[in-house]
Design an enzyme around this catalytic site. Structure first.
Site, PDB file in Angstrom:
ATOM      1  N   GLU A  26       0.862  -7.438  10.460  1.00  6.68           N
ATOM      2  CA  GLU A  26       0.102  -8.609  10.024  1.00  6.68           C
ATOM      3  C   GLU A  26       0.549  -9.845  10.806  1.00  6.68           C
ATOM      4  O   GLU A  26       1.721 -10.235  10.762  1.00  6.68           O
ATOM      5  CB  GLU A  26       0.309  -8.819   8.527  1.00  6.68           C
ATOM      6  N   GLU A  57      -0.568  -2.471   3.812  1.00  7.43           N
ATOM      7  CA  GLU A  57       0.660  -1.861   4.324  1.00  7.43           C
ATOM      8  C   GLU A  57       0.624  -0.332   4.346  1.00  7.43           C
ATOM      9  O   GLU A  57       1.158   0.297   5.257  1.00  7.43           O
ATOM     10  CB  GLU A  57       1.862  -2.355   3.514  1.00  7.43           C
ATOM     11  N   PHE A  80       7.196  -9.046   5.156  1.00  6.10           N
ATOM     12  CA  PHE A  80       8.396  -9.250   4.351  1.00  6.10           C
ATOM     13  C   PHE A  80       8.803  -7.895   3.779  1.00  6.10           C
ATOM     14  O   PHE A  80       7.947  -7.045   3.523  1.00  6.10           O
ATOM     15  CB  PHE A  80       8.158 -10.240   3.206  1.00  6.10           C
ATOM     16  N   ALA A  81      10.100  -7.711   3.554  1.00  6.93           N
ATOM     17  CA  ALA A  81      10.563  -6.437   3.005  1.00  6.93           C
ATOM     18  C   ALA A  81       9.896  -6.136   1.669  1.00  6.93           C
ATOM     19  O   ALA A  81       9.675  -4.969   1.330  1.00  6.93           O
ATOM     20  CB  ALA A  81      12.084  -6.454   2.844  1.00  6.93           C
ATOM     21  N   TYR A  83       6.918  -6.471   0.944  1.00  7.21           N
ATOM     22  CA  TYR A  83       5.576  -5.928   1.158  1.00  7.21           C
ATOM     23  C   TYR A  83       5.597  -4.467   1.589  1.00  7.21           C
ATOM     24  O   TYR A  83       4.546  -3.869   1.804  1.00  7.21           O
ATOM     25  CB  TYR A  83       4.848  -6.730   2.247  1.00  7.21           C
ATOM     26  N   PRO A  86       3.911  -0.870  -0.844  1.00  4.80           N
ATOM     27  CA  PRO A  86       2.657  -0.105  -0.756  1.00  4.80           C
ATOM     28  C   PRO A  86       2.685   0.974   0.320  1.00  4.80           C
ATOM     29  O   PRO A  86       1.906   1.922   0.256  1.00  4.80           O
ATOM     30  CB  PRO A  86       1.612  -1.184  -0.425  1.00  4.80           C
ATOM     31  N   HIS A 126       9.311 -12.446  -1.835  1.00  5.96           N
ATOM     32  CA  HIS A 126       9.636 -12.648  -0.421  1.00  5.96           C
ATOM     33  C   HIS A 126      11.136 -12.559  -0.147  1.00  5.96           C
ATOM     34  O   HIS A 126      11.597 -12.994   0.911  1.00  5.96           O
ATOM     35  CB  HIS A 126       9.143 -14.022   0.057  1.00  5.96           C
TER      36      HIS A 126
END
Length: 334
Positions: A26, A57, A80-81, A83, A86, A126
């Site tokens: 992204e 993701e 970000f970790a 994210y 999924p 985040h």
């Protein structure tokens, strides 16, 4: 270089060397990533080698796995970790198992990069540290650098590895090292020895820890941002501690850990992630199994709290010198 620049350099070096390497995620293309780690790569290598993906993701990971099976070498940025969840099924069920389910016929040379941990007051969505989840999964390596030199060398090694690598980048030290006492960098990376980063190709081997500080009285096991907290704490307190920077937690350098703990007889583990089932528990178990007859005190753990990550109380949540100092005192006095 600071860590962002070092990671960008690693991408550039490897994309120039190997046309099969592609960068995806992204906003990684035109925008250069939310923290600018991929800045300039699309302009230099084109939209087929550095490109943006939808905000999906699971789809990003699944697509990248297919590309790796086909013969490409995708380097995926999860913005970000937090994210990455999924995509967890794809990473665990497909990427982690491919070598095993094909009896070694197929490998997946791919890297999932992600900014990780606190440092921007990002709160629950985040700022998480999910490394223990991936350390539990067979077939995946998990890497967490603490400085620019290691970040570049480890990322190059991860890209060259034939198996999937989770590469967590502590965002709190992207631009400079912290001393653990202030909510800001103490000095820019430019004044730090570990910021002497060569322009070209080099590697730091996965699974080989570094002795960040030699000492005789107690061993501190740390990785990522917590290496800087540990160093600052022992320097401030005048403690003769040996600080081990693990660099990667899977594979973990048990030989270096074992040699240090057998020398000092005491061990404290520190990490930013929550305490329960955190990777510190695995480290404590390994030390107990390997060094039981050399230990002069129980292994201590200093961690984040077992709570959702707070927005406004981020600095309180961080394991810092106060909590680490208490654990060190207990380990030294027991």
């Amino acid at each position: 270089m600071n860590m962002i620049e070092a990671l960008n350099s690693a991408h550039d070096v490897m994309m120039e060397r190997d046309p099969d390497i592609v960068v995806m995620g992204e906003d990684v293309g035109y925008f250069g990533g939310v923290f600018r780690v991929t800045a300039g790569l699309q302009k230099k290598y084109g939209k087929t080698r550095a490109f943006d993906t939808p905000i999906a993701e699971g789809g990003i990971a699944g697509t990248a796995i297919g590309m790796a099976a086909y013969g490409l070498k995708p380097v995926v940025e999860m913005q970000f970790a937090d994210y990455i969840y999924p995509a967890f099924d794809q990473i665990v069920s497909e990427a982690g198992r491919m070598r095993y389910r094909t009896a070694g016929e197929w490998t997946l040379p791919m890297v999932f990069r992600s900014p990780y941990g606190g440092g921007i007051f990002g709160g629950q969505t985040h700022s998480q540290s999910p490394e223990a989840l991936f350390a539990h999964v067979c077939g995946i390596k998990t890497v967490i650098p603490s400085n620019p030199y290691d970040a570049k060398g480890l990322l190059i090694a991860a890209i060259e590895d034939p198996d999937p690598v989770i590469f967590f980048e502590p965002k709190r030290i992207y631009n400079g090292p912290f001393d653990g006492f202030h909510d800001r960098p103490v000095t820019p990376w430019a004044k730090h020895p570990a910021a002497e980063v060569p322009e070209g190709y080099y590697t730091v081997p996965l699974g080989k820890a570094a002795i960040a500080r030699e000492g005789n009285d107690v061993t501190i096991l740390a990785y990522g941002t917590m290496v800087h907290v540990a160093l600052a704490t022992v320097e401030e307190g005048g403690i003769d501690a040996e600080v081990i920077d693990l660099r990667s937690i899977v594979p973990v350098d048990i030989e270096t850990i074992e040699a240090s703990v057998k020398k000092t007889g005491r061990c404290v583990v520190i990490h930013e992630a929550t305490r329960t089932a955190g990777f510190g528990a695995e480290l404590a178990a390994l030390v107990q199994e390997r060094c039981f007859y050399h230990l002069e005190a129980p292994v201590q753990r200093v961690t984040g709290y077992d709570t959702p990550y707070p927005h406004s109380l981020e600095w309180t949540y961080f394991p810092g010198p106060t909590r680490l100092g208490i654990a060190l005192k207990k380990a030294l006095e027991d």
